[in-house]
Design a protein around this motif. Structure first.
Motif, PDB file in Angstrom:
ATOM      1  N   ASN A  66       0.953  -1.111   0.049  1.00 24.83           N
ATOM      2  CA  ASN A  66      -0.081   0.157  -0.197  1.00 24.83           C
ATOM      3  C   ASN A  66       0.951   1.201  -0.049  1.00 24.83           C
ATOM      4  N   ASN A  67       0.579   2.265  -0.881  1.00 25.72           N
ATOM      5  CA  ASN A  67       1.311   3.214  -0.967  1.00 25.72           C
ATOM      6  C   ASN A  67       0.237   4.504  -0.917  1.00 25.72           C
ATOM      7  N   LYS A  68       1.267   5.695  -0.643  1.00 24.76           N
ATOM      8  CA  LYS A  68       0.459   6.874  -0.625  1.00 24.76           C
ATOM      9  C   LYS A  68       0.521   7.310  -2.130  1.00 24.76           C
ATOM     10  N   VAL A  69      -0.734   7.626  -2.718  1.00 24.87           N
ATOM     11  CA  VAL A  69      -0.972   8.318  -3.924  1.00 24.87           C
ATOM     12  C   VAL A  69      -0.232   9.910  -4.063  1.00 24.87           C
ATOM     13  N   PRO A  70       0.667  10.124  -4.752  1.00 26.84           N
ATOM     14  CA  PRO A  70       1.304  11.380  -4.759  1.00 26.84           C
ATOM     15  C   PRO A  70       0.168  12.442  -4.848  1.00 26.84           C
ATOM     16  N   GLY A  71       0.274  13.338  -4.177  1.00 26.24           N
ATOM     17  CA  GLY A  71      -0.884  14.382  -4.229  1.00 26.24           C
ATOM     18  C   GLY A  71      -1.080  15.053  -2.753  1.00 26.24           C
ATOM     19  N   LEU A  72      -1.941  16.023  -2.680  1.00 29.74           N
ATOM     20  CA  LEU A  72      -2.062  16.729  -1.486  1.00 29.74           C
ATOM     21  C   LEU A  72      -3.106  16.035  -0.348  1.00 29.74           C
ATOM     22  N   GLY A  73      -3.586  15.214  -0.826  1.00 27.19           N
ATOM     23  CA  GLY A  73      -4.531  14.345   0.300  1.00 27.19           C
ATOM     24  C   GLY A  73      -3.816  12.993   0.561  1.00 27.19           C
ATOM     25  N   MET A  74      -4.261  12.375   1.592  1.00 26.14           N
ATOM     26  CA  MET A  74      -3.821  11.095   2.267  1.00 26.14           C
ATOM     27  C   MET A  74      -4.614  10.022   1.439  1.00 26.14           C
ATOM     28  N   LYS A  75      -4.409   9.698   0.191  1.00 17.52           N
ATOM     29  CA  LYS A  75      -5.019   8.666  -0.703  1.00 17.52           C
ATOM     30  C   LYS A  75      -4.074   7.488  -0.833  1.00 17.52           C
ATOM     31  N   LEU A  76      -4.731   6.298  -0.394  1.00 17.64           N
ATOM     32  CA  LEU A  76      -3.574   5.052  -0.525  1.00 17.64           C
ATOM     33  C   LEU A  76      -3.987   4.162  -1.589  1.00 17.64           C
ATOM     34  N   ALA A  77      -3.245   3.658  -2.476  1.00 19.62           N
ATOM     35  CA  ALA A  77      -3.550   2.482  -3.240  1.00 19.62           C
ATOM     36  C   ALA A  77      -2.505   1.542  -3.503  1.00 19.62           C
ATOM     37  N   PRO A  78      -3.171   0.405  -3.539  1.00 16.99           N
ATOM     38  CA  PRO A  78      -1.830  -0.845  -3.872  1.00 16.99           C
ATOM     39  C   PRO A  78      -1.042  -0.726  -4.872  1.00 16.99           C
ATOM     40  N   THR A  79       0.175  -0.850  -4.872  1.00 19.95           N
ATOM     41  CA  THR A  79       1.257  -0.366  -5.944  1.00 19.95           C
ATOM     42  C   THR A  79       2.168  -1.745  -6.010  1.00 19.95           C
ATOM     43  N   GLU A  80       2.969  -1.928  -6.948  1.00 19.70           N
ATOM     44  CA  GLU A  80       3.847  -2.879  -7.179  1.00 19.70           C
ATOM     45  C   GLU A  80       5.423  -2.743  -6.926  1.00 19.70           C
ATOM     46  N   LEU A  81       6.035  -3.309  -6.010  1.00 18.79           N
ATOM     47  CA  LEU A  81       7.683  -3.086  -6.155  1.00 18.79           C
ATOM     48  C   LEU A  81       7.870  -4.355  -7.206  1.00 18.79           C
ATOM     49  N   ASN A  82       8.371  -3.840  -8.356  1.00 20.36           N
ATOM     50  CA  ASN A  82       8.148  -4.924  -9.440  1.00 20.36           C
ATOM     51  C   ASN A  82       9.491  -5.116 -10.056  1.00 20.36           C
ATOM     52  N   LEU A  83      10.095  -6.530  -9.792  1.00 15.83           N
ATOM     53  CA  LEU A  83      11.464  -7.053 -10.402  1.00 15.83           C
ATOM     54  C   LEU A  83      10.996  -7.685 -11.779  1.00 15.83           C
ATOM     55  N   ARG A  84      11.158  -7.097 -13.132  1.00 11.17           N
ATOM     56  CA  ARG A  84      11.053  -7.761 -14.253  1.00 11.17           C
ATOM     57  C   ARG A  84      12.092  -8.285 -14.720  1.00 11.17           C
ATOM     58  N   TYR A  85      12.341  -9.636 -15.100  1.00 15.42           N
ATOM     59  CA  TYR A  85      13.474 -10.037 -15.393  1.00 15.42           C
ATOM     60  C   TYR A  85      14.175  -9.423 -16.636  1.00 15.42           C
ATOM     61  N   ARG A  86      13.223  -9.313 -17.586  1.00 13.02           N
ATOM     62  CA  ARG A  86      13.880  -8.989 -18.950  1.00 13.02           C
ATOM     63  C   ARG A  86      14.240  -7.311 -18.795  1.00 13.02           C
ATOM     64  N   ALA A  87      13.851  -6.581 -17.717  1.00 12.09           N
ATOM     65  CA  ALA A  87      14.297  -4.989 -17.613  1.00 12.09           C
ATOM     66  C   ALA A  87      15.599  -5.283 -16.666  1.00 12.09           C
ATOM     67  N   ALA A  88      15.571  -6.173 -15.776  1.00 10.55           N
ATOM     68  CA  ALA A  88      16.353  -6.128 -14.818  1.00 10.55           C
ATOM     69  C   ALA A  88      17.910  -6.685 -15.395  1.00 10.55           C
ATOM     70  N   PHE A  89      17.903  -7.805 -16.137  1.00  7.27           N
ATOM     71  CA  PHE A  89      18.991  -8.687 -16.283  1.00  7.27           C
ATOM     72  C   PHE A  89      19.091  -8.645 -17.959  1.00  7.27           C
ATOM     73  N   ALA A  90      20.232  -8.382 -18.283  1.00  8.64           N
ATOM     74  CA  ALA A  90      20.715  -8.116 -19.937  1.00  8.64           C
ATOM     75  C   ALA A  90      20.748  -9.470 -20.470  1.00  8.64           C
ATOM     76  N   GLY A  91      21.240 -10.562 -19.666  1.00  5.46           N
ATOM     77  CA  GLY A  91      21.372 -11.940 -20.476  1.00  5.46           C
ATOM     78  C   GLY A  91      20.315 -12.688 -21.104  1.00  5.46           C
ATOM     79  N   VAL A  92      20.603 -13.595 -21.718  1.00  8.40           N
ATOM     80  CA  VAL A  92      19.490 -14.663 -22.018  1.00  8.40           C
ATOM     81  C   VAL A  92      18.926 -15.319 -20.958  1.00  8.40           C
TER      82      VAL A  92
END
Ligand code: NDP
Ligand code: BG6
Length: 491
Positions: free
Chosen positions: A390-416
């Motif tokens: 759960n993360n604060k949605v950027p902005g002036l109010g205190m709005k929360l939203a589910p968000t992902e910490l995301n490790l995508r292999y193809r973005a993170a690792f260069a090799g095959v």
């Protein structure tokens, strides 16, 4: 690089697995210089084919993933194919294998080389082939004459009893040490990473139990039907094809305890412990389904019963969902919802741990609905690990939203990212059995499903029909609800 000469003998070399997976995997290993300098591949099957025809067929499937430069790749392919040979014959014929032995001797100048046999044939011919190989003299038990290893594909039997029989009968030809029972899901990169994720990151292990995890879901789906595999699939069904092996292996690696060491012995001991702790599945905790024709507008996609070779009254499940319970201190009370199906609304394999949400909602007191945290391990497609917070949605109010910490292999690792069969074939060549199924592990896996499989045979039930391309049988929602699992979150 391994120095000793190596003969790789593929039985069923004309078939789908050999052509689509094994030969390309061997080529990839060759392109990475991971095979011994002196190796040859011998395809064997009943179809008549010349070496040239075998090579031409193989060429269509080889890929230049590790050598994108076209000229270099073409040269490597040519060199690889020159080491591929084909011998025709019946799987039960010792004479045919004697002929194969002559061809092998012709290439190496001796029979005393390391020998890797891959049984890429239907299970119905495993035993005939094993006995004929043995009487032909191709199987050696004398390590001075090179090792003999045999890779056996799933399904290993139909149920616990037939699996035990197969283990015993094959044991008369190959020792347990020589036998590599493959489940190719164990070779997938992200599955191999499961132990690393759990045991090399101290933040996860303390949370990895009933105290913090409310439920675990393992989902496997394909958006295609059974294709041309009716002959095999209608006998086996989805529980034996996917749930008893691929899904249960994912569950075992997710739920097992920490092994003392990372060798084949200790890792598999821990898997066996947890598999034995799974309560045999009760019929009321199982939903079975079968795909019907696609709903209007998505024409051309047939019902399972309309697939070529499927009997029009077949009750074979193409979908199954089950709630499994692991009766040990770590997991008591945590439902594991496992689900697999063909002809669904997408292709996906993932493990999803949902954490308890009992901390209360400090940010909006009185409203109970903070989204639970989830850790998702996506095996395919697009390998990824993400943590839903759960993360604060950027902005002036205190709005929360589910968000992902995301490790995508193809973005993170260069090799095959290696194909599962590359990794597993290399392990066989090296003699590493960590990722292969031990006999006691196999027995424990069948024990989970034996009762329901027999129940489905003695009390045949009509599967619940679902439209090709849909989300699957509706009653999975009731099953989940009965076990306190909310399906909507992240579904
Ligand atoms: P195929 O149906 O393509 O069969 C392989 C070869 O076996 C065929 O080319 C055929 O060769 C021979 N064969 C087929 N039916 C019979 C029969 N009734 N009696 C004797 N020989 C027969 O199978 P796959 O290649 O798909 O699979 C091989 C093995 O691997 C099976 O055990 C399968 O369950 C397992 N497997 C396959 C996977 C895949 O992706 N294909 C994935 C996981 C496991 P010929 O007629 O020339 O002798
Ligand atoms: C095989 C099953 O073991 O795995 C098939 O017999 C299934 O039914 C296949 O399609 C899926 O493998 P992958 O690697 O494509 O997910």
């Amino acid at each position: 690089m391994i120095k000793e000469p190596l003969a790789i003998i593929i039985l069923g070399a004309s078939g789908d697995l050999a052509q689509r997976k094994l030969l390309p995997a061997l080529f990839s290993l060759y392109a990475q210089k991971l095979l011994p300098e002196n190796f040859h591949v011998f395809g064997f099957a009943r179809s008549e084919m010349t070496d040239a025809a075998f090579r031409a067929r193989a060429t269509e499937r080889l890929m230049c993933r590790y050598t994108p430069e076209a000229r270099e790749c073409a040269t490597l392919m040519e060199q690889f194919l020159a080491r591929c040979h084909y011998v025709g014959g019946d799987y039960g014929s010792s004479d045919a294998f004697r002929h194969l032995a002559d061809v092998l001797r012709g290439e190496f100048g001796t029979l005393n080389v390391n020998r890797l046999f891959y049984l890429a044939i239907p299970p119905s011919v495993f035993l005939d082939a094993a006995h004929a190989l043995n009487t032909s003299g191709l199987v050696s038990h004398d390590s001075h004459k090179g090792w003999t290893r045999v890779v056996i594909e799933k399904p290993f039997g139909h149920d616990r009893a037939s699996s035990d029989e197969l283990v015993t009968a094959l044991g008369q030809v190959f020792t347990d040490e020589q036998t590599y029972r493959i489940d190719h899901y164990l070779g997938k990169e992200i599955i191999q990473n499961l132990l690393v994720l759990r045991f090399a990151n101290c933040i996860f292990e303390p949370l990895w139990s009933r105290e913090f995890v409310s439920d675990v879901r393992i989902t496997w789906k394909e958006d295609i039907g059974i294709g041309g595999r009716a002959g095999y699939f209608d006998d086996f069904g989805i529980i034996r094809d996917v749930m008893q092996n691929h899904i249960l292996q994912m569950l075992a690696l997710t739920a097992m305890g920490r092994p003392d060491k990372l060798d084949a012995h200790h890792v598999r001991d821990e898997k066996v412990h947890v598999l034995r702790a799974i309560q045999p599945l009760a019929p009321e905790d199982l939903v079975v389904g079968q795909y019907a024709a696609a709903e209007q507008g998505a024409g051309g996609r047939p019902a399972y019963r309309g697939e070529p070779g499927v009997p029009p009254t077949s009750r074979t499940p193409t979908y199954a969902a089950a709630v499994l319970r692991v009766k040990n201190d770590r997991w008591r009370g945590v439902p594991f919802l496992v689900e697999c199906g063909k002809a669904l609304n997408g292709t996906l394999a993932e493990i999803r741990l949902r954490f308890r949400d009992e901390v209360g909602n400090l940010f909006h007191p009185g409203t109970p609905t903070l989204s639970p945290n989830e850790l998702v391990i996506r095996v395919q497609p697009d390998e990824a690990i993400f943590l839903r917070i759960n993360n604060k949605v950027p902005g002036l109010g205190m709005k929360l939203a589910p968000t992902e910490l995301n490790l995508r292999y193809r973005a993170a690792f260069a090799g095959v990212i290696p194909e599962a069969y590359e990794s597993l074939l290399l392990d066989v060549v090296k003699g590493d059995k960590s990722l292969f199924i031990r006999a006691d592990e196999l027995a424990a896996s069948w024990d989970v499903f034996d009762h329901v499989l027999h129940d489905l045979e003695t009390h045949p039930r009509e599967p619940e029909f679902y439209a090709y391309g849909s989300r699957g049988p509706r009653s999975v929602a009731h099953l989940a609800e009965r076990h306190g699992i909310e399906l909507e979150t992240g579904a």
